[in-house]
Scaffold this active site. Structure first.
Site, PDB file in Angstrom:
ATOM      1  N   LYS A 194       0.987   3.497  -3.241  1.00  0.00           N
ATOM      2  CA  LYS A 194      -0.214   4.295  -3.569  1.00  0.00           C
ATOM      3  C   LYS A 194       0.437   5.740  -3.843  1.00  0.00           C
ATOM      4  O   LYS A 194       1.418   6.205  -3.123  1.00  0.00           O
ATOM      5  CB  LYS A 194      -1.145   4.352  -2.351  1.00  0.00           C
ATOM      6  CG  LYS A 194      -1.982   3.143  -2.297  1.00  0.00           C
ATOM      7  CD  LYS A 194      -3.008   3.327  -1.245  1.00  0.00           C
ATOM      8  CE  LYS A 194      -2.605   3.313   0.261  1.00  0.00           C
ATOM      9  NZ  LYS A 194      -3.989   3.396   0.948  1.00  0.00           N
ATOM     10  N   HIS A 196      -8.654   2.098  -9.000  1.00  0.00           N
ATOM     11  CA  HIS A 196      -7.613   1.658  -8.190  1.00  0.00           C
ATOM     12  C   HIS A 196      -6.304   2.019  -8.868  1.00  0.00           C
ATOM     13  O   HIS A 196      -6.214   1.521 -10.204  1.00  0.00           O
ATOM     14  CB  HIS A 196      -8.017   0.176  -8.137  1.00  0.00           C
ATOM     15  CG  HIS A 196      -7.243  -0.634  -7.669  1.00  0.00           C
ATOM     16  ND1 HIS A 196      -7.348  -1.257  -6.406  1.00  0.00           N
ATOM     17  CD2 HIS A 196      -5.793  -1.103  -8.065  1.00  0.00           C
ATOM     18  CE1 HIS A 196      -6.358  -2.022  -5.827  1.00  0.00           C
ATOM     19  NE2 HIS A 196      -5.194  -2.121  -6.983  1.00  0.00           N
ATOM     20  N   SER A 197      -5.647   2.625  -8.201  1.00  0.00           N
ATOM     21  CA  SER A 197      -4.490   3.127  -8.841  1.00  0.00           C
ATOM     22  C   SER A 197      -3.322   3.037  -7.846  1.00  0.00           C
ATOM     23  O   SER A 197      -3.320   3.153  -6.870  1.00  0.00           O
ATOM     24  CB  SER A 197      -4.746   4.594  -9.332  1.00  0.00           C
ATOM     25  OG  SER A 197      -5.665   4.645 -10.062  1.00  0.00           O
ATOM     26  N   CYS A 248       0.959  -1.271   0.039  1.00  0.00           N
ATOM     27  CA  CYS A 248      -0.047   0.045   0.078  1.00  0.00           C
ATOM     28  C   CYS A 248       0.793   1.287  -0.038  1.00  0.00           C
ATOM     29  O   CYS A 248       0.533   2.302  -0.296  1.00  0.00           O
ATOM     30  CB  CYS A 248      -1.020  -0.002   1.288  1.00  0.00           C
ATOM     31  SG  CYS A 248      -2.253  -1.102   1.072  1.00  0.00           S
ATOM     32  N   ASP A 252     -10.442  -4.284 -18.620  1.00  0.00           N
ATOM     33  CA  ASP A 252      -9.542  -4.318 -19.813  1.00  0.00           C
ATOM     34  C   ASP A 252      -8.421  -3.040 -19.462  1.00  0.00           C
ATOM     35  O   ASP A 252      -9.055  -1.977 -19.181  1.00  0.00           O
ATOM     36  CB  ASP A 252     -10.257  -4.149 -21.203  1.00  0.00           C
ATOM     37  CG  ASP A 252      -9.935  -4.986 -22.114  1.00  0.00           C
ATOM     38  OD1 ASP A 252      -8.512  -5.258 -22.364  1.00  0.00           O
ATOM     39  OD2 ASP A 252     -10.846  -5.438 -22.759  1.00  0.00           O
ATOM     40  N   ASP A 306     -15.364  -9.584 -29.260  1.00  0.00           N
ATOM     41  CA  ASP A 306     -14.724  -8.524 -30.021  1.00  0.00           C
ATOM     42  C   ASP A 306     -13.327  -8.795 -30.196  1.00  0.00           C
ATOM     43  O   ASP A 306     -12.579  -9.577 -29.686  1.00  0.00           O
ATOM     44  CB  ASP A 306     -14.855  -7.136 -29.116  1.00  0.00           C
ATOM     45  CG  ASP A 306     -14.176  -7.349 -27.762  1.00  0.00           C
ATOM     46  OD1 ASP A 306     -14.109  -8.513 -27.173  1.00  0.00           O
ATOM     47  OD2 ASP A 306     -13.735  -6.664 -26.979  1.00  0.00           O
TER      48      ASP A 306
END
Ligand SMILES: Cc1cc2nc3c(=O)[nH]c(=O)nc-3n(C[C@H](O)[C@H](O)[C@H](O)COP(=O)(O)OP(=O)(O)OC[C@H]3O[C@@H](n4cnc5c(N)ncnc54)[C@H](O)[C@@H]3O)c2cc1C
Length: 756
Positions: free
Chosen positions: A425, A546-547, A422, A472, A633
């Site tokens: 972050k 979420h980065s 964490c 994706d 696709d």
């Protein structure tokens, strides 16, 4: 449970990070890509400034060299000879290119405002957007020589239109402006009309000018030579004729009251400032051009430079000519570096005289230099040599080299200390700065989302429907985060569209390179703004994310949606005889691979981007309404692997014809020349159940089957009786590429045959 900030910033990425894994410390932005800025871009390739990003913003993807415009009209050159491909030049020099139109400037905040996209910030800005011909106010009828990028197509279109109405009559053409460019165009336009419209199209060209003499500022002998040649060629002169007004489409009203209605008016008059300059809030000269010190810095703001026609250096008198813009290049380059390093800046001084060469369109040119005048073939050869040598510097698009050293440096060491878990972050401040800027509508089905933020998002479910979910994301392949955000959003939506599901919300996934909070917030804001632009018409809100910080910019989405389990277009639901339809052309993989090596031409790049920005929603809706049962696709594994997945799950085989596959412009040529995505070989290896007709074995054209697609189209299996209706509703990009046949006993599921 994670709070909303954590939903954007959790996870861990570790590894060897290098300097180029972090966001730049400084941003230099070039507005416009004219003569001076082209030099800066080229220098960047040779000596990039450490920890600095160079961005070029241009409203066109090519820059046109005015010195060759007349020669191109005369047929001495092809249009491409006078064009600098900005997409390739920037890619080859490691410069970020943004195709966009600047509309304003926030000097305090060091931000440029652009049309239809987020602002671009800078530490140093250089403005070089050229000039425009002066037209009588009120009515801008006729053809302006600027923007030069579109002059030739505009000219042809206008002449075709006139000829359609006035067949057989002599074209009356007024070229307004008796300076070097007007005179050159008058000579060379004659050749252009002869070449493109044949000897039968008579034309009468008149050069109109308010002054007493053409080529003001050049020697009397040069003026005499030009006058004599104009007379010999039947080009008329209308001097002392100031146009004060245009009535309707083409009636010229002169100061003394005379009126004249030529068929075509071309404006090559003296330079006036583009309207944008007046809106920048910077000091201007008496004509409205940006006023600068001799260091090329704006007289009102040290971090802004202005060059070329756009600017006037305080206390200097010189013409608006390309030679000055070119000579400013090395001084601007030096001063941008010095300004970042806090060193004293260099002064620029205009040269008092310069060599002028006027193309007379007959493989001769008129030379004017320090009182000398000639009209001869050798003058044309000299001009041709100078111009082609100049262009060669900007038309070599060798693949980019590693722009920054890979050796361990103190900055590397600093990055290597960054924590994982964490601790990887990005700071909460990044979110606090970027999320409020997101301009999203209110959505009734979002019970809890980003506004106000909470630990989870809560969505109302539509009764009787199932939840559809897909994820994706990809690493960055364009250096414009707004564009990346747009493509990432459409790419992520595509999975749900392929199943006939309705997307209802998105959660972002982002890996942001290391940098200051400010830089990361700006990056995230641009990515999300691009995504919102595409999500909005689909009624899809971003409800969380979420980065983390990591070595390479990576971005994408988890998409949530609703689906009726009964009518989902499953991969396995094929029927014998179904026609296979592909809704977008193939080739994004090879084109993006070529772009990384600066080999993707501007026109290919433009259609590639357009194709990636087409949503699959329309094709999916048509397919669902028509009752198509099976769809997928086409994405990273390429057409062959995605089709094989459908076939294996259904037990059928398929035949597709190579000749019927729709391709993006440039894809075939690049494959032929050995370009390929790095994923293509493993895509090929995964397709062992594939039989390629013997005549096609080893042919480069078959490589398209394994080309990974980014934001690719849908592959639909359509019952034959519905094919016409589907094609008529899907638009012209959708093509039938083959059909479903009986399953094969030898384990081969897909046959590729030759065909149209
Ligand atoms: C027909 C013709 C022939 C000429 N021949 C010669 C010659 O032989 N020798 C000579 O010395 N001079 C010549 N000139 C003059 C010369 O073209 C200019 O002096 C020179 O182009 C100025 O260079 P620049 O870099 O200032 O601007 P430009 O070369 O005009 O470049 C400005 C760029 O900025 C872009 N731009 C504009 N607005 C925006 C915006 N809002 N956002 C983003 N981008 C924008 C434009 O698309 C353009 O690419 C000629 C001019 C003409 C019209």
């Amino acid at each position: 449970m994670a709070n909303s900030t954590e939903r954007f910033f959790t996870g861990a990425v570790r590894g060897n990070r290098r300097v180029n894994d972090s966001l730049p410390k400084h941003d230099i932005v070039l507005l416009g890509a004219g003569h001076t800025h082209a030099h800066i871009i080229r220098m960047w390739r040779m000596q990039p400034i450490p920890q600095t990003r160079l961005t070029c913003i241009s409203d066109h993807t090519v820059a046109t060299y005015s010195g060759m415009m007349a020669g191109t009209l005369a047929g001495n050159y092809q249009p491409s000879d006078m064009e600098i491909d900005l997409v390739r030049l920037c890619a080859s020099c490691g410069v970020r290119f943004i195709h966009g139109k600047v509309t304003g400037l926030d000097v305090e905040g060091r931000r440029l405002r652009l049309e239809n996209r987020p602002e671009v910030t800078y530490d140093l800005l250089s403005v070089g957007i050229g000039s425009q011909p002066t037209l009588p106010t009120g009515n801008e009828a006729g053809l302006s020589i600027k923007p030069m990028q579109t002059f030739l197509p505009r000219l042809r279109k206008t002449i075709n239109k006139i000829l359609a109405q006035y067949a057989g009559e002599a074209l009356q053409i007024a070229i307004v402006g008796g300076g070097a460019s007007g005179v050159e165009i008058a000579f060379c336009l004659q050749q252009f009309i002869k070449h493109h419209y044949g000897d039968t199209t008579a034309s009468k060209i008149t050069l109109v000018d308010a002054g007493q003499q053409i080529l003001g500022g050049m020697s009397p002998r040069t003026q005499k030579l030009a006058n004599r040649e104009l007379q010999r060629r039947g080009i008329q002169l209308r001097m002392n004729s100031r146009i004060v007004k245009i009535n309707g489409e083409r009636e010229l009203v002169f100061e003394e009251g005379a009126r004249w209605e030529p068929d075509l008016i071309i404006w090559a008059t003296s330079a006036k400032p583009p309207a944008l300059l007046g809106a920048l809030g910077l000091p201007l000269d008496e004509r409205g051009f940006l006023l600068t010190r001799n260091t090329l810095q704006s007289s009102g703001e040290e971090c802004i430079f202005a060059v070329g026609d756009t600017s006037t250096v305080e206390g200097e008198r010189y013409a608006k000519a390309g030679v000055y813009a070119v000579r400013q290049g090395p001084v601007l380059w030096e001063n941008l570096r010095r300004k970042l390093e806090g060193q004293p800046l260099q002064a620029w001084q205009p040269q008092s005289q310069f060599l002028a060469l006027i193309n007379t369109g007959d493989e001769r040119a008129i030379l004017d230099y320090r009182g000398l005048s000639f009209h001869a073939r050798w003058c044309w050869r000299l001009k041709n040599r100078i111009d082609t040598k100049f262009m060669a510097m900007y038309q070599s698009y060798d693949p980019p080299e590693m722009m920054h050293a890979t050796a361990e440096t103190s900055a590397d060491a600093e990055l290597a200390k960054q924590c994982g878990g964490c601790g990887s972050k990005a700071s909460a401040r990044v979110l606090q700065k970027s999320l409020p800027a997101l301009q999203q509508s209110k959505y009734d089905h979002v019970l809890m989302g980003l506004d106000p933020p909470d630990d989870i998002a809560l969505l109302a479910q539509r009764p009787g429907l199932s939840t559809a979910v897909s994820i994706d994301f990809f690493s960055a392949f364009v250096d414009d985060p707004f564009l990346l955000g747009r493509i990432a959003a459409l790419n992520a939506l595509s999975d749900l569209h392929a199943k006939g599901a309705t997307p209802s919300a998105a959660l972002s996934v982002a890996i942001l390179p290391h940098g200051s909070d400010e830089q990361q917030a700006r990056l995230l804001n641009d990515l999300l703004a691009g995504a919102v632009r595409e999500f909005s018409p689909h009624n899809v809100p971003i409800v969380g994310g979420h980065s983390i910080m990591g070595p390479k910019l990576t971005f994408g989405f988890t998409i949530l949606g609703d689906a009726d389990a009964e009518s989902v277009m499953r991969k396995s639901a094929l029927s014998l005889g179904d026609c296979l339809v592909l809704t977008k052309p193939l080739g994004t993989g090879v084109l993006l691979a070529a772009h990384m090596q600066a080999a993707c031409r501007t026109e290919w790049w433009t259609t590639l981007v357009e194709s990636m920005l087409v949503s699959n929603q329309h094709a999916a809706t048509v397919a669902s309404e028509i009752g198509v049962n099976s769809a997928t696709d086409v994405t990273g594994f390429g057409l062959a692997a995605h089709l094989l997945e459908m076939l294996k799950s259904s037990g059928f085989s398929a035949e597709i014809s190579l000749g019927s596959l729709p391709l993006l412009p440039g894809a075939a040529e690049l494959l032929e020349n050995g370009f390929e995505s790095t994923l293509a070989p493993s895509n090929r290896d995964s397709c062992c159940d594939l039989q390629i007709a013997s005549e096609l074995q080893g042919k480069s054209a078959t490589k398209i089957l394994f080309d990974p697609q980014t934001s690719g189209g849908l592959l639909l299996a359509v019952p034959e009786h519905q094919i016409e209706e589907l094609l008529s509703q899907c638009g012209k990009q959708a093509k039938v590429i083959g059909r479903i046949v009986k399953g094969s006993t030898d384990g081969c599921h897909l046959s590729i045959v030759i065909g149209q």
